[in-house]
Design a protein around this motif. Structure first.
Motif, mmCIF file in Angstrom:
data_model
loop_
_atom_site.group_PDB
_atom_site.id
_atom_site.type_symbol
_atom_site.label_atom_id
_atom_site.label_comp_id
_atom_site.label_asym_id
_atom_site.label_seq_id
_atom_site.Cartn_x
_atom_site.Cartn_y
_atom_site.Cartn_z
ATOM 1 N N GLY A 72 6.753 -4.375 12.245
ATOM 2 C CA GLY A 72 5.645 -3.619 11.658
ATOM 3 C C GLY A 72 4.288 -4.113 12.133
ATOM 4 O O GLY A 72 3.276 -3.889 11.464
ATOM 5 N N LYS A 73 4.245 -4.736 13.292
ATOM 6 C CA LYS A 73 2.983 -5.290 13.811
ATOM 7 C C LYS A 73 1.918 -4.204 13.984
ATOM 8 O O LYS A 73 0.784 -4.370 13.537
ATOM 9 N N SER A 74 2.274 -3.109 14.639
ATOM 10 C CA SER A 74 1.274 -2.058 14.898
ATOM 11 C C SER A 74 0.788 -1.444 13.593
ATOM 12 O O SER A 74 -0.411 -1.219 13.406
ATOM 13 N N THR A 75 1.721 -1.160 12.702
ATOM 14 C CA THR A 75 1.357 -0.557 11.421
ATOM 15 C C THR A 75 0.444 -1.503 10.649
ATOM 16 O O THR A 75 -0.519 -1.077 10.015
ATOM 17 N N ARG A 77 0.959 4.389 15.853
ATOM 18 C CA ARG A 77 0.770 3.948 14.458
ATOM 19 C C ARG A 77 -0.704 3.831 14.098
ATOM 20 O O ARG A 77 -1.031 3.434 12.993
ATOM 21 N N ASP A 134 7.845 -3.812 0.382
ATOM 22 C CA ASP A 134 8.372 -2.732 -0.459
ATOM 23 C C ASP A 134 9.891 -2.598 -0.308
ATOM 24 O O ASP A 134 10.521 -1.815 -1.011
ATOM 25 N N GLU A 137 2.693 -0.280 5.213
ATOM 26 C CA GLU A 137 2.835 1.145 4.953
ATOM 27 C C GLU A 137 2.152 1.549 3.648
ATOM 28 O O GLU A 137 1.483 2.574 3.582
#
Ligand SMILES: Nc1nc2c(ncn2[C@@H]2O[C@H](COP(=O)(O)OP(=O)(O)OP(=O)(O)O)[C@@H](O)[C@H]2O)c(=O)[nH]1
Ligand SMILES: [Mg+2]
Lengths: 158, 274
Positions: free
Chosen positions: B68-71, B111, B207, B254
Protein backbone atom coordinates in the motif's frame (compact mmCIF):
# COMPACT_ATOMS: atom_id res chain seq x y z
CA UNK A 1 9.78 -11.05 -40.37
CA UNK A 2 12.07 -14.01 -40.15
CA UNK A 3 11.93 -16.31 -37.18
CA UNK A 4 13.98 -15.16 -34.20
CA UNK A 5 16.90 -17.52 -33.71
CA UNK A 6 18.48 -18.34 -30.42
CA UNK A 7 21.99 -17.10 -31.10
CA UNK A 8 23.67 -18.29 -27.94
CA UNK A 9 23.63 -22.04 -27.27
CA UNK A 10 23.90 -21.27 -23.53
CA UNK A 11 20.58 -19.47 -23.28
CA UNK A 12 17.54 -21.72 -23.26
CA UNK A 13 14.80 -20.48 -25.59
CA UNK A 14 12.35 -20.01 -22.74
CA UNK A 15 14.59 -17.31 -21.29
CA UNK A 16 14.28 -15.14 -24.34
CA UNK A 17 11.92 -12.14 -24.12
CA UNK A 18 8.28 -12.97 -24.77
CA UNK A 19 8.08 -10.31 -27.40
CA UNK A 20 10.83 -11.68 -29.60
CA UNK A 21 9.03 -14.64 -31.18
CA UNK A 22 6.13 -12.34 -32.16
CA UNK A 23 8.41 -10.26 -34.31
CA UNK A 24 9.37 -7.15 -32.35
CA UNK A 25 12.66 -7.57 -30.55
CA UNK A 26 13.74 -5.00 -27.95
CA UNK A 27 13.13 -1.51 -29.31
CA UNK A 28 16.16 0.45 -30.53
CA UNK A 29 15.15 3.58 -28.60
CA UNK A 30 13.32 3.35 -25.30
CA UNK A 31 10.33 5.70 -25.24
CA UNK A 32 8.10 6.90 -22.42
CA UNK A 33 4.45 6.59 -23.28
CA UNK A 34 1.46 7.55 -21.15
CA UNK A 35 -1.56 5.32 -21.51
CA UNK A 36 -4.83 6.62 -20.20
CA UNK A 37 -8.49 6.08 -20.49
CA UNK A 38 -10.66 9.18 -20.46
CA UNK A 39 -14.44 9.05 -20.46
CA UNK A 40 -16.97 7.65 -18.08
CA UNK A 41 -17.10 3.96 -18.91
CA UNK A 42 -14.92 1.81 -16.68
CA UNK A 43 -13.47 -0.76 -19.08
CA UNK A 44 -9.71 -0.54 -19.44
CA UNK A 45 -8.92 -3.91 -21.00
CA UNK A 46 -7.81 -2.25 -24.23
CA UNK A 47 -5.63 0.29 -22.42
CA UNK A 48 -4.00 -2.40 -20.28
CA UNK A 49 -3.36 -4.55 -23.34
CA UNK A 50 -1.60 -1.73 -25.16
CA UNK A 51 0.40 -0.90 -22.00
CA UNK A 52 1.60 -4.49 -21.92
CA UNK A 53 2.63 -4.77 -25.55
CA UNK A 54 4.57 -1.50 -25.35
CA UNK A 55 6.30 -2.71 -22.19
CA UNK A 56 7.18 -5.99 -23.90
CA UNK A 57 8.60 -4.00 -26.81
CA UNK A 58 10.99 -2.34 -24.34
CA UNK A 59 9.26 0.97 -23.62
CA UNK A 60 8.37 2.66 -20.33
CA UNK A 61 4.63 2.97 -19.99
CA UNK A 62 3.07 5.33 -17.50
CA UNK A 63 -0.30 3.86 -16.78
CA UNK A 64 -2.83 6.34 -15.39
CA UNK A 65 -6.00 4.27 -15.08
CA UNK A 66 -9.59 4.93 -15.98
CA UNK A 67 -11.93 7.95 -16.03
CA UNK A 68 -9.23 10.58 -16.47
CA UNK A 69 -9.99 14.10 -17.59
CA UNK A 70 -7.95 15.72 -20.39
CA UNK A 71 -6.57 18.13 -17.76
CA UNK A 72 -5.30 15.27 -15.57
CA UNK A 73 -3.83 13.45 -18.56
CA UNK A 74 -1.91 16.44 -19.85
CA UNK A 75 -0.66 17.45 -16.37
CA UNK A 76 0.65 13.89 -15.91
CA UNK A 77 2.16 13.76 -19.41
CA UNK A 78 4.13 16.96 -18.83
CA UNK A 79 5.43 15.95 -15.39
CA UNK A 80 6.33 12.51 -16.73
CA UNK A 81 7.85 14.10 -19.85
CA UNK A 82 6.48 11.39 -22.11
CA UNK A 83 7.16 11.11 -25.83
CA UNK A 84 3.59 10.07 -26.55
CA UNK A 85 0.11 9.82 -25.09
CA UNK A 86 -2.14 6.91 -26.04
CA UNK A 87 -5.82 7.30 -25.22
CA UNK A 88 -8.23 4.45 -25.33
CA UNK A 89 -11.88 5.33 -25.86
CA UNK A 90 -15.12 3.45 -26.01
CA UNK A 91 -17.66 6.21 -25.61
CA UNK A 92 -18.72 8.53 -28.42
CA UNK A 93 -17.13 11.68 -27.00
CA UNK A 94 -13.72 11.17 -28.64
CA UNK A 95 -13.71 14.25 -30.88
CA UNK A 96 -14.10 16.73 -28.02
CA UNK A 97 -11.72 14.82 -25.72
CA UNK A 98 -8.88 14.59 -28.23
CA UNK A 99 -9.35 18.22 -29.25
CA UNK A 100 -9.09 19.26 -25.60
CA UNK A 101 -5.95 17.16 -25.00
CA UNK A 102 -4.24 18.68 -28.05
CA UNK A 103 -5.26 22.19 -26.98
CA UNK A 104 -3.93 21.67 -23.45
CA UNK A 105 -0.64 20.30 -24.81
CA UNK A 106 -0.21 23.43 -26.94
CA UNK A 107 -0.93 25.60 -23.89
CA UNK A 108 1.84 23.76 -22.01
CA UNK A 109 4.34 24.26 -24.83
CA UNK A 110 4.25 20.49 -25.27
CA UNK A 111 2.86 20.00 -28.76
CA UNK A 112 5.84 17.78 -29.54
CA UNK A 113 4.20 15.04 -27.43
CA UNK A 114 2.55 12.75 -29.99
CA UNK A 115 -1.06 11.72 -29.41
CA UNK A 116 -2.48 8.33 -30.45
CA UNK A 117 -5.98 6.97 -30.12
CA UNK A 118 -7.54 3.58 -29.90
CA UNK A 119 -11.01 2.17 -29.63
CA UNK A 120 -14.24 1.73 -31.53
CA UNK A 121 -14.09 4.88 -33.59
CA UNK A 122 -16.12 5.31 -36.83
CA UNK A 123 -14.11 5.95 -40.05
CA UNK A 124 -15.42 9.51 -40.47
CA UNK A 125 -14.26 10.37 -36.97
CA UNK A 126 -10.87 8.77 -37.57
CA UNK A 127 -10.37 11.19 -40.48
CA UNK A 128 -11.45 14.10 -38.31
CA UNK A 129 -9.05 13.11 -35.50
CA UNK A 130 -6.13 12.78 -37.88
CA UNK A 131 -6.95 16.24 -39.24
CA UNK A 132 -6.93 17.60 -35.68
CA UNK A 133 -3.37 16.36 -35.19
CA UNK A 134 -3.82 12.89 -33.70
CA UNK A 135 -0.94 10.85 -35.16
CA UNK A 136 -2.72 7.51 -35.61
CA UNK A 137 -5.92 5.82 -34.54
CA UNK A 138 -5.98 2.10 -33.81
CA UNK A 139 -9.33 0.46 -34.27
CA UNK A 140 -10.21 -3.08 -33.04
CA UNK A 141 -8.33 -5.69 -35.03
CA UNK A 142 -5.05 -3.75 -35.30
CA UNK A 143 -2.31 -6.24 -34.34
CA UNK A 144 0.07 -5.67 -31.45
CA UNK A 145 3.03 -5.55 -33.83
CA UNK A 146 1.30 -2.93 -35.99
CA UNK A 147 0.52 -0.71 -33.00
CA UNK A 148 4.09 -0.88 -31.70
CA UNK A 149 5.77 -0.30 -35.05
CA UNK A 150 3.46 2.59 -35.98
CA UNK A 151 4.13 4.36 -32.67
CA UNK A 152 7.88 3.76 -32.95
CA UNK A 153 7.88 5.01 -36.52
CA UNK A 154 6.01 8.24 -35.69
CA UNK A 155 8.28 8.91 -32.71
CA UNK A 156 11.44 8.30 -34.74
CA UNK A 157 10.58 11.25 -37.00
CA UNK A 158 10.03 13.75 -34.16
CA UNK B 1 14.57 14.95 -34.89
CA UNK B 2 14.23 18.23 -33.00
CA UNK B 3 17.20 19.61 -31.04
CA UNK B 4 17.18 18.82 -27.34
CA UNK B 5 17.66 21.86 -25.09
CA UNK B 6 20.81 21.69 -22.97
CA UNK B 7 20.73 21.25 -19.19
CA UNK B 8 21.73 24.91 -18.53
CA UNK B 9 18.99 26.03 -20.95
CA UNK B 10 16.40 23.95 -19.10
CA UNK B 11 17.62 25.27 -15.72
CA UNK B 12 17.24 28.84 -17.00
CA UNK B 13 13.79 28.08 -18.43
CA UNK B 14 12.66 26.62 -15.10
CA UNK B 15 13.99 29.59 -13.15
CA UNK B 16 12.20 32.02 -15.48
CA UNK B 17 8.83 30.21 -15.40
CA UNK B 18 5.98 30.46 -12.93
CA UNK B 19 3.04 28.34 -11.81
CA UNK B 20 2.07 25.43 -14.05
CA UNK B 21 4.55 26.62 -16.69
CA UNK B 22 7.28 25.23 -14.39
CA UNK B 23 6.06 21.66 -14.91
CA UNK B 24 7.37 21.38 -18.47
CA UNK B 25 11.02 22.41 -17.90
CA UNK B 26 11.13 20.45 -14.60
CA UNK B 27 9.82 17.32 -16.34
CA UNK B 28 12.35 17.68 -19.15
CA UNK B 29 15.23 18.24 -16.72
CA UNK B 30 14.37 15.03 -14.91
CA UNK B 31 14.54 13.17 -18.24
CA UNK B 32 17.95 14.73 -18.82
CA UNK B 33 19.09 13.52 -15.38
CA UNK B 34 17.96 9.99 -16.20
CA UNK B 35 19.11 9.79 -19.82
CA UNK B 36 22.21 11.90 -20.35
CA UNK B 37 25.72 10.93 -19.38
CA UNK B 38 27.33 13.15 -16.68
CA UNK B 39 24.02 14.94 -16.21
CA UNK B 40 24.50 15.40 -12.45
CA UNK B 41 27.91 17.08 -12.89
CA UNK B 42 26.52 19.29 -15.67
CA UNK B 43 23.64 20.34 -13.41
CA UNK B 44 25.96 21.19 -10.52
CA UNK B 45 28.04 23.29 -12.91
CA UNK B 46 24.97 25.05 -14.34
CA UNK B 47 24.00 26.00 -10.78
CA UNK B 48 27.50 27.19 -9.88
CA UNK B 49 27.30 24.93 -6.85
CA UNK B 50 29.43 22.28 -5.27
CA UNK B 51 26.78 19.62 -4.65
CA UNK B 52 23.44 18.62 -6.06
CA UNK B 53 20.69 20.43 -4.17
CA UNK B 54 18.29 18.33 -2.10
CA UNK B 55 14.83 19.07 -0.76
CA UNK B 56 14.95 19.99 2.97
CA UNK B 57 13.28 16.68 3.81
CA UNK B 58 13.37 13.42 1.85
CA UNK B 59 11.16 10.62 3.17
CA UNK B 60 11.35 7.09 1.80
CA UNK B 61 8.46 4.65 1.69
CA UNK B 62 9.52 1.07 1.13
CA UNK B 63 8.10 -2.38 1.73
CA UNK B 64 6.70 -5.48 0.07
CA UNK B 65 4.81 -5.34 -3.25
CA UNK B 66 1.19 -4.41 -2.62
CA UNK B 67 1.72 -3.25 0.98
CA UNK B 68 0.00 0.00 0.00
CA UNK B 69 2.97 2.33 -0.48
CA UNK B 70 1.43 4.34 -3.34
CA UNK B 71 -1.95 4.62 -1.64
CA UNK B 72 -0.20 5.76 1.54
CA UNK B 73 1.98 8.32 -0.27
CA UNK B 74 -1.21 9.68 -1.84
CA UNK B 75 -3.00 9.84 1.52
CA UNK B 76 -0.02 11.42 3.34
CA UNK B 77 0.36 14.03 0.59
CA UNK B 78 -3.33 14.95 0.63
CA UNK B 79 -3.24 15.37 4.42
CA UNK B 80 0.03 17.29 4.32
CA UNK B 81 -1.38 19.73 1.73
CA UNK B 82 -4.23 20.47 4.16
CA UNK B 83 -2.09 20.80 7.21
CA UNK B 84 0.72 22.80 5.65
CA UNK B 85 -0.54 25.18 2.95
CA UNK B 86 3.01 26.54 2.61
CA UNK B 87 4.70 23.33 1.52
CA UNK B 88 5.34 21.90 -1.94
CA UNK B 89 5.68 18.17 -2.30
CA UNK B 90 7.49 16.08 -4.92
CA UNK B 91 6.56 12.42 -5.26
CA UNK B 92 9.09 10.15 -6.96
CA UNK B 93 7.72 6.66 -7.47
CA UNK B 94 9.95 3.82 -8.67
CA UNK B 95 8.70 0.66 -10.37
CA UNK B 96 10.75 -2.22 -11.82
CA UNK B 97 12.25 -2.45 -15.30
CA UNK B 98 11.98 -5.82 -17.02
CA UNK B 99 15.42 -7.44 -17.12
CA UNK B 100 14.32 -9.15 -20.33
CA UNK B 101 13.00 -6.31 -22.50
CA UNK B 102 14.10 -3.14 -20.71
CA UNK B 103 10.44 -2.09 -20.67
CA UNK B 104 8.32 -1.20 -17.66
CA UNK B 105 4.78 -0.39 -16.67
CA UNK B 106 4.93 2.42 -14.14
CA UNK B 107 1.61 2.22 -12.32
CA UNK B 108 2.03 3.95 -8.96
CA UNK B 109 0.34 7.07 -10.31
CA UNK B 110 -2.96 5.24 -10.65
CA UNK B 111 -3.34 5.56 -6.84
CA UNK B 112 -2.52 9.27 -6.89
CA UNK B 113 -4.76 10.75 -9.53
CA UNK B 114 -6.56 13.08 -7.12
CA UNK B 115 -3.21 14.89 -6.81
CA UNK B 116 -2.76 15.27 -10.58
CA UNK B 117 -3.96 18.87 -10.69
CA UNK B 118 -2.55 20.06 -7.37
CA UNK B 119 -0.29 23.02 -8.05
CA UNK B 120 1.83 22.19 -4.99
CA UNK B 121 2.52 18.61 -6.08
CA UNK B 122 4.89 17.22 -8.71
CA UNK B 123 4.74 13.49 -9.44
CA UNK B 124 7.29 11.57 -11.46
CA UNK B 125 7.38 7.82 -12.15
CA UNK B 126 10.82 6.27 -12.52
CA UNK B 127 12.00 2.85 -13.65
CA UNK B 128 14.82 0.95 -11.92
CA UNK B 129 16.66 0.40 -15.25
CA UNK B 130 18.80 -2.38 -13.90
CA UNK B 131 19.48 -0.95 -10.44
CA UNK B 132 18.90 -3.68 -7.84
CA UNK B 133 18.59 -1.75 -4.56
CA UNK B 134 14.94 -0.69 -4.90
CA UNK B 135 15.43 2.79 -6.39
CA UNK B 136 17.11 4.11 -9.55
CA UNK B 137 20.63 5.33 -10.18
CA UNK B 138 19.55 8.82 -11.21
CA UNK B 139 17.67 9.49 -7.95
CA UNK B 140 20.08 12.17 -6.58
CA UNK B 141 19.80 14.12 -9.85
CA UNK B 142 16.02 13.73 -9.84
CA UNK B 143 15.86 14.96 -6.23
CA UNK B 144 17.94 17.96 -7.30
CA UNK B 145 15.44 18.86 -10.03
CA UNK B 146 12.59 18.43 -7.52
CA UNK B 147 14.41 20.98 -5.34
CA UNK B 148 14.72 23.41 -8.25
CA UNK B 149 11.00 23.00 -8.94
CA UNK B 150 10.45 24.08 -5.33
CA UNK B 151 9.89 20.90 -3.33
CA UNK B 152 10.10 21.34 0.44
CA UNK B 153 9.47 17.65 0.96
CA UNK B 154 10.14 14.72 -1.36
CA UNK B 155 8.36 11.43 -0.86
CA UNK B 156 10.20 8.57 -2.56
CA UNK B 157 8.36 5.31 -3.14
CA UNK B 158 10.64 2.35 -3.85
CA UNK B 159 9.75 -0.69 -5.90
CA UNK B 160 8.11 -3.49 -3.94
CA UNK B 161 11.10 -4.89 -2.05
CA UNK B 162 12.26 -8.01 -0.26
CA UNK B 163 14.48 -7.89 2.79
CA UNK B 164 17.79 -6.82 1.33
CA UNK B 165 16.92 -3.90 -0.95
CA UNK B 166 17.73 -1.03 1.35
CA UNK B 167 19.22 1.60 -0.98
CA UNK B 168 16.42 3.99 -0.01
CA UNK B 169 18.27 4.53 3.29
CA UNK B 170 21.20 5.98 1.31
CA UNK B 171 18.93 8.65 -0.17
CA UNK B 172 16.21 9.40 2.38
CA UNK B 173 16.55 11.37 5.60
CA UNK B 174 13.89 9.11 7.07
CA UNK B 175 12.93 5.65 5.84
CA UNK B 176 9.42 4.37 6.52
CA UNK B 177 8.88 0.64 6.19
CA UNK B 178 5.34 -0.07 5.04
CA UNK B 179 3.90 -3.42 6.02
CA UNK B 180 0.48 -4.97 5.78
CA UNK B 181 -1.26 -8.01 7.26
CA UNK B 182 -1.02 -11.16 5.15
CA UNK B 183 2.45 -10.54 3.72
CA UNK B 184 4.69 -12.30 6.28
CA UNK B 185 4.86 -13.37 9.94
CA UNK B 186 6.95 -12.63 13.04
CA UNK B 187 10.05 -14.54 11.94
CA UNK B 188 10.59 -12.16 9.04
CA UNK B 189 11.20 -9.29 11.45
CA UNK B 190 14.16 -11.09 13.04
CA UNK B 191 16.05 -11.13 9.79
CA UNK B 192 18.63 -8.59 8.73
CA UNK B 193 18.06 -5.80 6.24
CA UNK B 194 14.91 -3.70 6.23
CA UNK B 195 14.43 -4.00 10.01
CA UNK B 196 17.81 -2.38 10.58
CA UNK B 197 17.26 0.73 8.48
CA UNK B 198 13.65 1.57 9.35
CA UNK B 199 13.15 4.94 11.06
CA UNK B 200 9.45 4.16 11.37
CA UNK B 201 7.34 1.07 10.80
CA UNK B 202 3.88 1.56 9.37
CA UNK B 203 1.29 -1.20 9.61
CA UNK B 204 -0.94 -0.26 6.69
CA UNK B 205 -4.38 -1.76 6.01
CA UNK B 206 -5.17 -1.59 9.74
CA UNK B 207 -8.78 -1.95 8.61
CA UNK B 208 -7.98 -5.60 7.80
CA UNK B 209 -7.82 -8.77 9.92
CA UNK B 210 -4.38 -9.54 11.26
CA UNK B 211 -3.26 -5.91 11.59
CA UNK B 212 -3.33 -5.93 15.41
CA UNK B 213 -1.21 -9.09 15.57
CA UNK B 214 1.26 -7.67 13.05
CA UNK B 215 1.46 -4.44 15.05
CA UNK B 216 2.37 -6.23 18.29
CA UNK B 217 4.86 -8.55 16.56
CA UNK B 218 6.59 -5.55 15.04
CA UNK B 219 6.55 -3.65 18.28
CA UNK B 220 8.32 -6.44 20.13
CA UNK B 221 10.83 -6.89 17.29
CA UNK B 222 11.60 -3.16 17.36
CA UNK B 223 11.84 -3.03 21.15
CA UNK B 224 14.14 -6.03 21.32
CA UNK B 225 16.48 -4.11 19.03
CA UNK B 226 16.51 -0.89 21.00
CA UNK B 227 19.98 -1.44 22.42
CA UNK B 228 21.46 -2.36 19.06
CA UNK B 229 23.21 0.51 17.30
CA UNK B 230 21.03 2.51 14.94
CA UNK B 231 22.16 1.89 11.34
CA UNK B 232 22.25 4.93 9.13
CA UNK B 233 23.46 4.89 5.55
CA UNK B 234 23.51 8.68 5.37
CA UNK B 235 24.08 11.22 8.14
CA UNK B 236 20.97 12.61 9.79
CA UNK B 237 20.40 16.22 8.69
CA UNK B 238 21.53 18.86 11.15
CA UNK B 239 18.89 19.49 13.77
CA UNK B 240 16.83 16.46 12.85
CA UNK B 241 16.12 14.25 15.83
CA UNK B 242 14.87 10.75 15.26
CA UNK B 243 13.55 8.74 18.22
CA UNK B 244 15.84 6.10 19.75
CA UNK B 245 13.22 3.41 19.22
CA UNK B 246 11.59 3.65 15.79
CA UNK B 247 7.85 4.21 16.18
CA UNK B 248 5.38 1.56 15.02
CA UNK B 249 2.12 3.07 13.77
CA UNK B 250 -1.07 1.53 12.46
CA UNK B 251 -2.62 3.33 9.51
CA UNK B 252 -5.19 2.78 6.83
CA UNK B 253 -4.23 4.60 3.66
CA UNK B 254 -7.56 3.69 2.16
CA UNK B 255 -9.73 4.97 5.04
CA UNK B 256 -7.40 7.80 6.05
CA UNK B 257 -6.92 6.44 9.58
CA UNK B 258 -3.80 7.16 11.63
CA UNK B 259 -2.50 9.77 9.19
CA UNK B 260 -2.32 12.58 11.74
CA UNK B 261 -0.16 10.44 14.04
CA UNK B 262 2.06 9.67 11.06
CA UNK B 263 2.38 13.35 10.11
CA UNK B 264 3.28 14.11 13.73
CA UNK B 265 6.43 11.97 13.56
CA UNK B 266 7.70 13.46 10.28
CA UNK B 267 10.47 16.02 10.85
CA UNK B 268 8.77 18.59 8.60
CA UNK B 269 10.64 21.79 7.75
CA UNK B 270 9.54 24.70 9.94
CA UNK B 271 8.94 26.92 6.92
CA UNK B 272 8.85 26.57 3.17
CA UNK B 273 12.21 27.19 1.51
CA UNK B 274 11.07 28.66 -1.79
N1 LIG C 1 -8.01 -2.54 2.87
C1 LIG C 1 -7.03 -1.71 2.51
N2 LIG C 1 -6.49 -1.81 1.29
C2 LIG C 1 -5.48 -0.96 0.96
C3 LIG C 1 -4.99 0.02 1.86
N3 LIG C 1 -3.97 0.67 1.27
C4 LIG C 1 -3.83 0.15 0.03
N4 LIG C 1 -4.75 -0.84 -0.16
C5 LIG C 1 -4.93 -1.63 -1.38
O1 LIG C 1 -3.80 -2.46 -1.58
C6 LIG C 1 -3.53 -2.62 -2.98
C7 LIG C 1 -2.10 -2.23 -3.30
O2 LIG C 1 -1.92 -0.84 -3.03
P1 LIG C 1 -0.73 -0.01 -3.64
O3 LIG C 1 -0.78 1.34 -2.99
O4 LIG C 1 -0.74 -0.07 -5.10
O5 LIG C 1 0.50 -0.86 -3.08
P2 LIG C 1 2.06 -0.64 -3.37
O6 LIG C 1 2.77 -1.04 -2.14
O7 LIG C 1 2.29 0.74 -3.87
O8 LIG C 1 2.33 -1.68 -4.53
P3 LIG C 1 3.63 -1.78 -5.49
O9 LIG C 1 4.00 -0.38 -5.90
O10 LIG C 1 3.16 -2.60 -6.63
O11 LIG C 1 4.69 -2.46 -4.69
C8 LIG C 1 -4.55 -1.75 -3.71
O12 LIG C 1 -5.62 -2.55 -4.12
C9 LIG C 1 -5.00 -0.77 -2.64
O13 LIG C 1 -6.30 -0.30 -2.86
C10 LIG C 1 -5.60 0.09 3.17
O14 LIG C 1 -5.26 0.91 4.01
N5 LIG C 1 -6.61 -0.79 3.42
MG1 LIG D 1 3.15 1.40 -5.65
Amino acid sequence: MSEVKNMSPDVPTFWLPDAAPQGHPAAPVRRRILIGKPGLDGHDRGAKYVAQILRDAGHEVIYTGIRRTPEQIVAAAVQEDVDAIGLSLLSGSHNALFARVLELLRAQDAEDIAVFGGGVIPDDDVERLLALGVQAVFTPGTSAAEIVSRIEQVLSTR
Amino acid sequence: MSMQPTIPELVAKLAASEGTARLRPAGRLITAMVERPNAAATLVEALNGRDLPRPPLVIGFTGAPGAGKSTLVDAVTARLLERRPDLRIAILAVDPTSPFTGGAVLGDRVRMMRLALEERVFIRSLATRGQLGGVCEALPGVLAVATLWGADVALVETVGVGQSEIDIARHADMSCIVMAPGLGDGVQWLKAGLMEVGDAFLVNKCDRDGATTLHSQLLSAVESRQHAPRRRLRPAPVGMVLPQVPPVLSVSAELGQGLDDLLDILPLPAAAHH
